[in-house]
Design an enzyme around this catalytic site. Structure first.
Site, PDB file in Angstrom:
ATOM      1  N   ARG A  40     -25.396  26.782 -16.992  1.00  0.00           N
ATOM      2  CA  ARG A  40     -26.533  26.710 -18.089  1.00  0.00           C
ATOM      3  C   ARG A  40     -27.817  26.037 -17.672  1.00  0.00           C
ATOM      4  O   ARG A  40     -28.615  25.590 -18.284  1.00  0.00           O
ATOM      5  CB  ARG A  40     -26.147  25.464 -19.250  1.00  0.00           C
TER       6      ARG A  40
ATOM      7  N   ARG B  93     -31.831  25.834 -23.567  1.00  0.00           N
ATOM      8  CA  ARG B  93     -32.672  25.191 -24.409  1.00  0.00           C
ATOM      9  C   ARG B  93     -33.678  23.931 -23.950  1.00  0.00           C
ATOM     10  O   ARG B  93     -34.507  23.204 -24.573  1.00  0.00           O
ATOM     11  CB  ARG B  93     -32.024  24.645 -25.687  1.00  0.00           C
TER      12      ARG B  93
ATOM     13  N   ARG C  35     -36.588  32.397 -26.858  1.00  0.00           N
ATOM     14  CA  ARG C  35     -35.534  32.331 -27.834  1.00  0.00           C
ATOM     15  C   ARG C  35     -36.122  32.345 -29.246  1.00  0.00           C
ATOM     16  O   ARG C  35     -35.118  33.104 -30.224  1.00  0.00           O
ATOM     17  CB  ARG C  35     -34.516  31.167 -27.565  1.00  0.00           C
TER      18      ARG C  35
ATOM     19  N   ASP D  65     -22.993  35.361 -22.350  1.00  0.00           N
ATOM     20  CA  ASP D  65     -22.138  34.330 -23.076  1.00  0.00           C
ATOM     21  C   ASP D  65     -20.643  35.026 -22.747  1.00  0.00           C
ATOM     22  O   ASP D  65     -20.548  36.165 -22.685  1.00  0.00           O
ATOM     23  CB  ASP D  65     -22.518  34.111 -24.591  1.00  0.00           C
TER      24      ASP D  65
ATOM     25  N   TYR E 218     -11.285  30.385 -28.504  1.00  0.00           N
ATOM     26  CA  TYR E 218     -12.314  30.866 -29.697  1.00  0.00           C
ATOM     27  C   TYR E 218     -11.786  31.996 -30.582  1.00  0.00           C
ATOM     28  O   TYR E 218     -12.200  31.913 -31.701  1.00  0.00           O
ATOM     29  CB  TYR E 218     -13.637  31.294 -28.956  1.00  0.00           C
TER      30      TYR E 218
END
Ligand code: CP3
Length: 352
Positions: free
Chosen positions: A26, A30, A39, A76, A152
């Site tokens: 990562r 952010r 973004r 992702d 998921y």
């Protein structure tokens, strides 16, 4: 550095380059103001991932600041269920939400044949990145391992205790095997296409492996990973694979032996002396700075980085975190890590 070969590839071939290569899971995200700037223009995270201009730009951002030895393509792990036709959404402040699949009928509705077309923007981004990154930088492609992607797909979100999927896998292992087989095939095909477009290294994220007991770990993590590694050996000879079975403690050793990966990424709970003695003689090791220590910074960060370098840099090793960079990380702490690793061993003087 040898002018011929990238440090990442040297390490993954089992040799020790002039200094350890480093990158961070990562590393694009952010915590970087320039990421947030890009973004904020796209409401929808998946659309952001599927826009090659944006995916390329944010992949390059951390390299400009810190000159990592690897770029990891921006995407992702949940683009695979999306590509299979499952409904996937990323909700602001909540993370991913999927319409859960919990039956053989649900699995049969998935459409493996549309995945490569649907994910064409990912391949386009990789193609451009392989031209744009510095020549010493290696390009990493990735996917979620079948178990973690299935978590998921079945749970419908992260952050559960995986009760539904564990129960399903126990009650109907044959049905769950069908889902696993589908993910093995789809993932292997998807990764081979990434390599065809320029990915030089593959990392498989098995972030939820830690909830499995010994037998389950063998069947739902090691076996599927091994099959993907074998498929890639066939279709993409010479491309190293790094596995990341997070939270598995000493089961990491059977993962290395059972899957045939070239490298293993270790979380921050794995003891350094055990990694050096038990894993490093068998494969390249990657890790394992605590991402909260990276948030904290200061002397604790310096000491933790140098401890890792002291323990692991004599053998095949890639410096990384134990899990991804979190949004509250001050960017200058990442700069400090880069400085310590790039100036190793001089940087250890007076620390630790
Ligand atoms: O490492 C990189 O820089 C490459 C990009 C990357 C992302 N996700 C971007 C992302 C990679 C390798 C991933 C992998 C991923 N995604 C994993 C495996 C690794 C791990 O962290 O365990 C998992 C489990 C996911 C699923 C996922 N994606 C979650 C749970 C979330 C929400 C959590 C959060 O931090 O918001 C995401 C969203 C996501 N993927 C973001 C990024 C940068 C944040 C989304 C945003 O910008 O709003």
């Amino acid at each position: 550095m040898s002018p011929k070969q990238k440090r990442m590839l040297q390490s993954l071939q089992g040799t020790v380059p002039d200094r350890p290569p480093f990158w961070l899971m990562r590393q694009a995200g952010r915590y970087l103001p320039e990421y947030r700037d890009v973004r904020k223009n796209s409401k929808n995270f998946l659309e952001f991932c599927y826009t090659p201009d944006l995916a390329v730009e944010v992949t390059l951002q951390p390299l400009r600041r810190y000159d990592m030895d690897a770029a990891i393509m921006f995407s992702d792990i949940l683009v695979v269920p999306d590509g299979l036709g499952q409904k996937v959404e990323f909700l602001e402040g909540e993370g991913p939400v999927l319409e859960p699949i919990r039956s053989l009928d649900g699995i049969k509705k998935l459409e493996p044949n549309r995945v490569l077309d649907h994910l064409a923007p990912v391949f386009e981004a990789i193609k451009r990145l392989s031209k744009e990154i510095p020549k010493e930088t290696a390009l990493i492609g990735f996917a979620g391992a079948p178990w973690t992607v299935a978590v998921y797909m079945v749970e419908g979100r992260g952050g559960t205790r995986c009760e539904t999927i564990l129960d399903w896998a126990k009650q109907s292992p044959d049905d769950f095997q069908v889902m696993t087989d589908l993910l093995v095939e789809t993932t292997a095909t998807y990764l081979a296409e990434q390599v065809k477009n320029g990915a030089e290294i593959i990392q498989l994220f098995d972030s939820w492996a830690g909830v499995l007991d010994a037998d389950e770990f063998q069947r739902w993590s090691i076996e599927p990973t091994k099959r993907i590694v074998e498929r890639l050996r066939d279709s993409c000879p010479g491309v190293p694979v790094i596995g990341f079975p997070r939270g598995v403690g000493k089961f990491a050793e059977r993962f290395v032996i059972g899957t045939g990966v070239d490298g293993i990424s270790l979380d921050q709970d794995t003891p350094l002396d055990w990694i050096a003695e038990t894993l490093q003689p068998k494969c390249t090791v990657q890790g394992n700075l605590d991402n909260q220590v990276l948030v904290a910074g200061g002397d604790a960060l310096d000491k933790a980085v140098i401890d890792i370098l002291k323990a692991l840099s004599a053998g095949p090793f890639i410096f990384n975190l134990g899990h991804g960079v979190v949004p509250e990380t001050p960017p200058e702490h990442v700069g400090r890590v880069a400085e310590l690793v790039k100036n190793w061993p001089e940087s250890s003087k007076g620390i630790g």
